[in-house]
Design a protein around this motif. Structure first.
Motif, PDB file in Angstrom:
ATOM      1  N   ASN A  88       0.850  -1.186   0.000  1.00  0.00           N
ATOM      2  CA  ASN A  88       0.000   0.000   0.000  1.00  0.00           C
ATOM      3  C   ASN A  88       0.891   1.244   0.000  1.00  0.00           C
ATOM      4  O   ASN A  88       1.828   1.353   0.792  1.00  0.00           O
ATOM      5  CB  ASN A  88      -0.923  -0.003   1.225  1.00  0.00           C
ATOM      6  CG  ASN A  88      -1.998   1.056   1.096  1.00  0.00           C
ATOM      7  OD1 ASN A  88      -1.705   2.242   1.073  1.00  0.00           O
ATOM      8  ND2 ASN A  88      -3.234   0.619   0.988  1.00  0.00           N
ATOM      9  N   LEU A  89       0.586   2.173  -0.902  1.00  0.00           N
ATOM     10  CA  LEU A  89       1.447   3.359  -1.038  1.00  0.00           C
ATOM     11  C   LEU A  89       1.490   4.185   0.245  1.00  0.00           C
ATOM     12  O   LEU A  89       2.501   4.821   0.540  1.00  0.00           O
ATOM     13  CB  LEU A  89       0.938   4.238  -2.185  1.00  0.00           C
ATOM     14  CG  LEU A  89       1.648   4.107  -3.535  1.00  0.00           C
ATOM     15  CD1 LEU A  89       1.066   5.113  -4.519  1.00  0.00           C
ATOM     16  CD2 LEU A  89       3.150   4.349  -3.378  1.00  0.00           C
ATOM     17  N   ALA A 118      -7.445   2.483  -8.970  1.00  0.00           N
ATOM     18  CA  ALA A 118      -6.871   2.198 -10.295  1.00  0.00           C
ATOM     19  C   ALA A 118      -7.693   2.890 -11.381  1.00  0.00           C
ATOM     20  O   ALA A 118      -7.936   2.344 -12.453  1.00  0.00           O
ATOM     21  CB  ALA A 118      -6.773   0.693 -10.548  1.00  0.00           C
ATOM     22  N   GLY A 120      -7.024   6.104 -12.632  1.00  0.00           N
ATOM     23  CA  GLY A 120      -6.347   7.213 -13.325  1.00  0.00           C
ATOM     24  C   GLY A 120      -6.533   8.536 -12.619  1.00  0.00           C
ATOM     25  O   GLY A 120      -6.361   9.604 -13.212  1.00  0.00           O
ATOM     26  N   MET A 121      -6.879   8.483 -11.320  1.00  0.00           N
ATOM     27  CA  MET A 121      -7.107   9.719 -10.566  1.00  0.00           C
ATOM     28  C   MET A 121      -6.141   9.845  -9.386  1.00  0.00           C
ATOM     29  O   MET A 121      -6.330  10.667  -8.491  1.00  0.00           O
ATOM     30  CB  MET A 121      -8.557   9.793 -10.092  1.00  0.00           C
ATOM     31  CG  MET A 121      -9.548   9.793 -11.265  1.00  0.00           C
ATOM     32  SD  MET A 121     -11.193  10.308 -10.807  1.00  0.00           S
ATOM     33  CE  MET A 121     -10.988  12.089 -10.642  1.00  0.00           C
ATOM     34  N   ALA A 122      -5.103   9.020  -9.397  1.00  0.00           N
ATOM     35  CA  ALA A 122      -4.017   9.109  -8.412  1.00  0.00           C
ATOM     36  C   ALA A 122      -4.468   8.888  -6.969  1.00  0.00           C
ATOM     37  O   ALA A 122      -3.994   9.539  -6.055  1.00  0.00           O
ATOM     38  CB  ALA A 122      -3.273  10.445  -8.536  1.00  0.00           C
ATOM     39  N   GLY A 124      -3.937   6.245  -5.003  1.00  0.00           N
ATOM     40  CA  GLY A 124      -2.836   5.737  -4.179  1.00  0.00           C
ATOM     41  C   GLY A 124      -1.857   6.847  -3.830  1.00  0.00           C
ATOM     42  O   GLY A 124      -1.357   6.927  -2.708  1.00  0.00           O
ATOM     43  N   ASP A 127      -3.188   8.959  -1.097  1.00  0.00           N
ATOM     44  CA  ASP A 127      -3.040   8.308   0.213  1.00  0.00           C
ATOM     45  C   ASP A 127      -1.598   8.409   0.708  1.00  0.00           C
ATOM     46  O   ASP A 127      -1.356   8.590   1.916  1.00  0.00           O
ATOM     47  CB  ASP A 127      -3.455   6.835   0.133  1.00  0.00           C
ATOM     48  CG  ASP A 127      -4.916   6.677  -0.251  1.00  0.00           C
ATOM     49  OD1 ASP A 127      -5.655   7.685  -0.205  1.00  0.00           O
ATOM     50  OD2 ASP A 127      -5.320   5.554  -0.608  1.00  0.00           O
ATOM     51  N   ASP A 158       3.282  10.946  -9.163  1.00  0.00           N
ATOM     52  CA  ASP A 158       2.115  11.798  -8.904  1.00  0.00           C
ATOM     53  C   ASP A 158       2.040  12.266  -7.444  1.00  0.00           C
ATOM     54  O   ASP A 158       1.195  13.095  -7.113  1.00  0.00           O
ATOM     55  CB  ASP A 158       0.814  11.031  -9.193  1.00  0.00           C
ATOM     56  CG  ASP A 158       0.623  10.732 -10.673  1.00  0.00           C
ATOM     57  OD1 ASP A 158       1.374  11.281 -11.498  1.00  0.00           O
ATOM     58  OD2 ASP A 158      -0.297   9.956 -10.987  1.00  0.00           O
ATOM     59  N   THR A 199      -1.685   1.249 -14.652  1.00  0.00           N
ATOM     60  CA  THR A 199      -0.950   2.354 -15.283  1.00  0.00           C
ATOM     61  C   THR A 199       0.228   1.831 -16.127  1.00  0.00           C
ATOM     62  O   THR A 199       0.367   2.235 -17.291  1.00  0.00           O
ATOM     63  CB  THR A 199      -0.483   3.356 -14.209  1.00  0.00           C
ATOM     64  OG1 THR A 199      -1.641   3.804 -13.489  1.00  0.00           O
ATOM     65  CG2 THR A 199       0.218   4.560 -14.818  1.00  0.00           C
TER      66      THR A 199
HETATM   67  P1  ATP Z   1      -2.332   7.008 -11.188  1.00  0.00           P
HETATM   68  O1  ATP Z   1      -3.415   7.872 -11.721  1.00  0.00           O
HETATM   69  O2  ATP Z   1      -1.430   7.683 -10.180  1.00  0.00           O
HETATM   70  O3  ATP Z   1      -1.545   6.274 -12.224  1.00  0.00           O
HETATM   71  P2  ATP Z   1      -4.463   5.266 -10.416  1.00  0.00           P
HETATM   72  O4  ATP Z   1      -5.387   6.285  -9.870  1.00  0.00           O
HETATM   73  O5  ATP Z   1      -4.753   4.735 -11.772  1.00  0.00           O
HETATM   74  O6  ATP Z   1      -2.993   5.824 -10.342  1.00  0.00           O
HETATM   75  P3  ATP Z   1      -4.467   3.945  -7.889  1.00  0.00           P
HETATM   76  O7  ATP Z   1      -5.855   4.116  -7.368  1.00  0.00           O
HETATM   77  O8  ATP Z   1      -3.409   4.776  -7.293  1.00  0.00           O
HETATM   78  O9  ATP Z   1      -4.430   4.050  -9.466  1.00  0.00           O
HETATM   79  O10 ATP Z   1      -4.123   2.400  -7.736  1.00  0.00           O
HETATM   80  C1  ATP Z   1      -3.235   1.691  -8.571  1.00  0.00           C
HETATM   81  C2  ATP Z   1      -2.880   0.365  -7.892  1.00  0.00           C
HETATM   82  O11 ATP Z   1      -2.058   0.657  -6.785  1.00  0.00           O
HETATM   83  C3  ATP Z   1      -4.075  -0.368  -7.336  1.00  0.00           C
HETATM   84  O12 ATP Z   1      -4.546  -1.319  -8.235  1.00  0.00           O
HETATM   85  C4  ATP Z   1      -3.557  -1.000  -6.055  1.00  0.00           C
HETATM   86  O13 ATP Z   1      -3.187  -2.342  -6.278  1.00  0.00           O
HETATM   87  C5  ATP Z   1      -2.298  -0.244  -5.707  1.00  0.00           C
HETATM   88  N1  ATP Z   1      -2.382   0.579  -4.474  1.00  0.00           N
HETATM   89  C6  ATP Z   1      -1.421   0.688  -3.562  1.00  0.00           C
HETATM   90  N2  ATP Z   1      -1.762   1.524  -2.582  1.00  0.00           N
HETATM   91  C7  ATP Z   1      -2.977   1.972  -2.859  1.00  0.00           C
HETATM   92  C8  ATP Z   1      -3.856   2.860  -2.193  1.00  0.00           C
HETATM   93  N3  ATP Z   1      -3.539   3.448  -1.039  1.00  0.00           N
HETATM   94  N4  ATP Z   1      -5.026   3.125  -2.793  1.00  0.00           N
HETATM   95  C9  ATP Z   1      -5.327   2.529  -3.975  1.00  0.00           C
HETATM   96  N5  ATP Z   1      -4.552   1.658  -4.617  1.00  0.00           N
HETATM   97  C10 ATP Z   1      -3.373   1.374  -4.074  1.00  0.00           C
END
Ligand code: ATP
Length: 331
Positions: A88-89, A118, A120-122, A124, A127, A158, A199
């Motif tokens: 987890n980030l 996951a 595309g709205m960042a 992780g 968090d 990001d 991503t």
């Molecule tokens: P970005 O737009 O930064 O590329 P995203 O919004 O597409 O990212 P996230 O919601 O950040 O994607 O999640 C990508 C992956 O990271 C998830 O599938 C999950 O396995 C992992 N992950 C790790 N920590 C977290 C967190 N705190 N919240 C959500 N996903 C997390």
């Protein structure tokens, strides 16, 4: 006892809550792949009013026997998709900060998740930024802002923007930020898809399409990414119509290639009167710009009725980056 933000003293603090926003890239220009594997980017990040909240609390002595224990819990509709281990980030952020500061780093992080996972709205990254701020406060470190930004960049491209918020041009791999002026509130609708997109997979598909479409070594011909002057001018003027016309995402063809159904979502929003539409970051969330709050509400209703998305969420931008909401002292 609950005390309000920065005025609360850090010693004895037992829990700290920080809120961090989602982002949409109003422009995402993707250059060639660099030697380190990252792509060179010129991207205009814009923070919007969908938030995760991270509460950092001191772990009870019984649970924190092991140095550096980070316990993660997650609530919210998509909680099951979020890892609760060291991947987890937010956990990585806490561990990195503890290591850098030379503190034990035992902490419970509770993530109240509202940002699509996951999507595309960042989410992780939000968090991670929230965890950095919350742990910094919980452990009374008072880490300089510049150091927090360095740690954020180590955690992910990001993450610095999630700390800073507002609207900013990101260069390098997206971590080098310059503020961008926005002359008014922008009204957004986000069509949330069923399931996420990875991503790295979307970037790989972008490279593959460039090789195929460009013929031969398509990547070698990719021009250096640059911010579009017409977009920056439209943002400065707060001209939603011009911003809508200038929205651009180089990852969109790759996201559509991996998830063809998104074409119908984008079409549904455009037909319902959106000023502009694009895939948000690496997708699959689609972002639509509306004239005002009322138009955004109508657009959200139309998108949900179209059956082309799981849900449609309205939000406004820009909003600030990670902010301390509350600090509660230990009894
Ligand atoms: P970005 O737009 O930064 O590329 P995203 O919004 O597409 O990212 P996230 O919601 O950040 O994607 O999640 C990508 C992956 O990271 C998830 O599938 C999950 O396995 C992992 N992950 C790790 N920590 C977290 C967190 N705190 N919240 C959500 N996903 C997390």
């Amino acid at each position: 006892m609950s005390a309000d933000r920065a005025t609360a003293p850090a010693p004895g603090t037992a829990s700290v809550t920080v809120r961090a926003p989602a982002k949409v890239n109003v422009q995402l220009a993707v250059g060639g792949r660099r030697a380190d594997g990252f792509h060179a980017l010129a991207t205009v990040f814009h923070a919007v009013s969908l938030y995760d909240e991270v509460t950092a609390s001191t772990l009870p002595a019984s649970a924190s026997g092991e140095q550096g224990t980070v316990r993660i819990t997650v609530s919210g509709a998509d909680a099951a998709q979020v890892p609760t281990d060291g991947d987890n980030l937010a956990a990585r952020a806490a561990t990195l900060l503890a290591r850098r500061a030379g503190v034990p780093g035992a902490v419970h992080l509770h993530i109240a998740k509202d940002i699509p996972v996951a999507g595309g709205m960042a989410g992780g990254s939000a968090d991670a930024a929230a965890a950095l701020l919350a742990c910094d406060r919980l452990w009374g470190l008072d880490t300089p802002r510049a150091t927090l930004l360095e740690l954020a960049a180590e955690l992910g491209s990001d993450v610095p923007f999630s700390l800073v918020g507002g609207t900013a041009l990101g260069t390098g791999r997206g971590e080098r930020l310059t503020p961008v002026e926005v002359g008014g509130t922008l009204h957004w609708v986000f069509a949330v898809a069923d399931g996420g997109l990875s991503t790295p997979a979307v970037y790989a598909e972008c490279d593959r399409l460039r090789r195929t479409d460009g013929g031969g070594d398509g990547e070698a011909d990719v021009p250096a990414p640059e911010a579009a002057p017409e977009l920056l001018a439209a943002l400065r003027a707060g001209d939603a119509k011009a911003v809508g016309a200038a929205l651009a995402n180089d990852l969109q063809p790759a996201a559509l290639s991996l998830r063809p159904a998104l074409a119908a979502t984008l079409r549904a929003g455009r037909e319902a009167g959106a000023l502009g539409a694009l895939v948000s970051g690496s997708g699959p969330t689609c972002a639509f710009l509306a004239e005002d709050a009322e138009a955004a509400g109508r657009l959200a209703t139309a998108l949900e009725a179209s059956g082309t998305c799981r849900a449609a969420r309205t939000a406004t931008g820009e909003v600030p980056g990670a902010v301390l909401l509350a600090a509660a002292d230990s009894p």
